[in-house]
Design a protein around this motif. Structure first.
Motif, short mmCIF file in Angstrom:
data_model
loop_
_atom_site.label_atom_id
_atom_site.label_comp_id
_atom_site.label_asym_id
_atom_site.label_seq_id
_atom_site.Cartn_x
_atom_site.Cartn_y
_atom_site.Cartn_z
N TYR A 1 3.88 2.02 -3.09
CA TYR A 1 3.30 2.91 -4.10
C TYR A 1 1.95 2.38 -4.51
O TYR A 1 1.79 1.17 -4.73
N GLU A 2 0.99 3.27 -4.60
CA GLU A 2 -0.37 2.89 -5.01
C GLU A 2 -0.79 3.82 -6.14
O GLU A 2 -1.04 5.02 -5.91
N ALA B 1 -2.16 8.42 -7.11
CA ALA B 1 -1.13 9.22 -7.77
C ALA B 1 -1.42 10.72 -7.70
O ALA B 1 -0.49 11.53 -7.77
N GLY C 1 0.88 8.98 -4.48
CA GLY C 1 0.97 7.54 -4.71
C GLY C 1 1.94 6.82 -3.81
O GLY C 1 1.78 5.64 -3.54
N ARG C 2 2.96 7.49 -3.35
CA ARG C 2 3.91 6.86 -2.42
C ARG C 2 3.28 6.89 -1.03
O ARG C 2 2.79 7.93 -0.59
#
Length: 123
Positions: free
Chosen positions: A17-18, A22, A48-49
């Motif tokens: 996840y970043e 998002a 985000g994933r």
């Protein structure tokens, strides 16, 4: 010893996840061309994933470059957008996705941020 490219993608996959992505969704494929051989890295970003694979699958954005240039980008020694503007890297499809994903690439290790350092001349 792993190269910067492999370390970069393994780290992204490990995190999973970043938060800087998002609001981003899409598939970005990097095609690293060296002679007749092409190595593929596929990033599937879903708000985000992130999932990373080395599949040669259809993507919203396809980026083409050499392994050496991408190694420099993954290590923070080169900037991807600058490489595109110079013609050293190609983009097909939705370039906005690349601009969004470019946020997660490392910056120049020598960078001091947006502020310039001024030094007084010593006499």
């Amino acid at each position: 010893m792993l190269d910067a490219t492999t370390r970069f993608f393994e780290e992204i996959d490990r995190r999973g996840y970043e938060p800087r992505l998002a609001k981003t969704a899409g598939k970005l494929r990097l095609d690293l061309h060296e002679g007749p051989q092409t190595t593929h890295w596929l990033l599937h970003v879903d708000h985000g994933r992130i999932q990373v694979s080395q599949e040669d699958r259809e993507a919203d954005t396809v980026v083409g470059t050499t392994p050496a240039l991408f190694e420099d980008i993954a290590a923070g020694r080169e900037h991807g957008i600058a490489a595109i503007l110079r013609g050293d890297m190609t983009v097909a499809g939705d370039a906005r996705l690349l601009v969004q994903v470019e946020r997660i690439f490392p910056g120049d290790p020598e960078s001091r941020g947006p502020r310039r350092r001024f030094q007084r001349e010593v006499r």
